[in-house]
Design a protein around this motif. Structure first.
Motif, mmCIF file in Angstrom:
data_model
loop_
_atom_site.group_PDB
_atom_site.id
_atom_site.type_symbol
_atom_site.label_atom_id
_atom_site.label_comp_id
_atom_site.label_asym_id
_atom_site.label_seq_id
_atom_site.Cartn_x
_atom_site.Cartn_y
_atom_site.Cartn_z
ATOM 1 N N ASP A 90 38.057 -38.481 -47.926
ATOM 2 C CA ASP A 90 38.401 -37.856 -46.650
ATOM 3 C C ASP A 90 37.488 -38.272 -45.497
ATOM 4 N N HIS A 91 36.346 -38.869 -45.796
ATOM 5 C CA HIS A 91 35.368 -39.245 -44.763
ATOM 6 C C HIS A 91 34.971 -40.719 -44.907
ATOM 7 N N PRO A 92 35.911 -41.631 -44.678
ATOM 8 C CA PRO A 92 35.622 -43.050 -44.912
ATOM 9 C C PRO A 92 34.495 -43.605 -44.047
ATOM 10 N N THR A 93 34.382 -43.152 -42.830
ATOM 11 C CA THR A 93 33.323 -43.664 -41.962
ATOM 12 C C THR A 93 31.960 -43.197 -42.445
ATOM 13 N N ASP A 94 31.853 -41.930 -42.798
ATOM 14 C CA ASP A 94 30.572 -41.387 -43.250
ATOM 15 C C ASP A 94 30.170 -41.909 -44.624
ATOM 16 N N SER A 95 31.135 -42.118 -45.505
ATOM 17 C CA SER A 95 30.801 -42.602 -46.846
ATOM 18 C C SER A 95 30.478 -44.092 -46.845
ATOM 19 N N GLY A 96 30.993 -44.806 -45.875
ATOM 20 C CA GLY A 96 30.648 -46.214 -45.691
ATOM 21 C C GLY A 96 30.855 -47.075 -46.923
ATOM 22 N N ASP A 97 29.897 -47.960 -47.162
ATOM 23 C CA ASP A 97 29.972 -48.882 -48.296
ATOM 24 C C ASP A 97 29.218 -48.383 -49.513
ATOM 25 N N ALA A 98 28.682 -47.184 -49.445
ATOM 26 C CA ALA A 98 27.899 -46.644 -50.561
ATOM 27 C C ALA A 98 28.793 -46.270 -51.735
ATOM 28 N N ILE A 99 28.174 -46.113 -52.876
ATOM 29 C CA ILE A 99 28.861 -45.619 -54.071
ATOM 30 C C ILE A 99 28.946 -44.097 -53.954
#
Length: 90
Positions: A57-66
């Motif tokens: 639900d938060h693609p920008t905040d989760s970014g490229d992290a696992i």
């Protein structure tokens, strides 16, 4: 996306990413071995579902992290699958 946003997961301190011996850099590293270690650690996480829901639900905040053992590309796939399945139900 789900149409509603999942809240940030409530960590209890028992999660692998919160463990005192875990390297926090594993989850955001560019190193393949670090990312594999993070994904493996996430398999035993008690908050994995909440973590995955938040990351989807938060693609920008989760970014490229696992997050919840998933990569950003896997989460993009899951978003597409979810969007497709919700369209089919209508």
């Amino acid at each position: 996306m789900t149409g509603r946003l999942a809240p940030f997961p409530r960590f209890t301190g028992t999660e692998p990413c919160q463990a005192p011996d875990a390297d926090p850099d594993w989850w955001s590293s560019d190193d393949t071995n670090d990312r594999a270690a993070a994904q493996l650690a996430c398999r035993r996480c008690p908050t994995r579902e909440a973590c995955l829901a938040w990351a989807i639900d938060h693609p920008t905040d989760s970014g490229d992290a696992i997050w919840a053992g998933t990569t950003s590309s896997r989460r993009r796939e899951l978003r597409r699958e979810f969007a497709f399945s919700t369209k089919e139900k209508k």
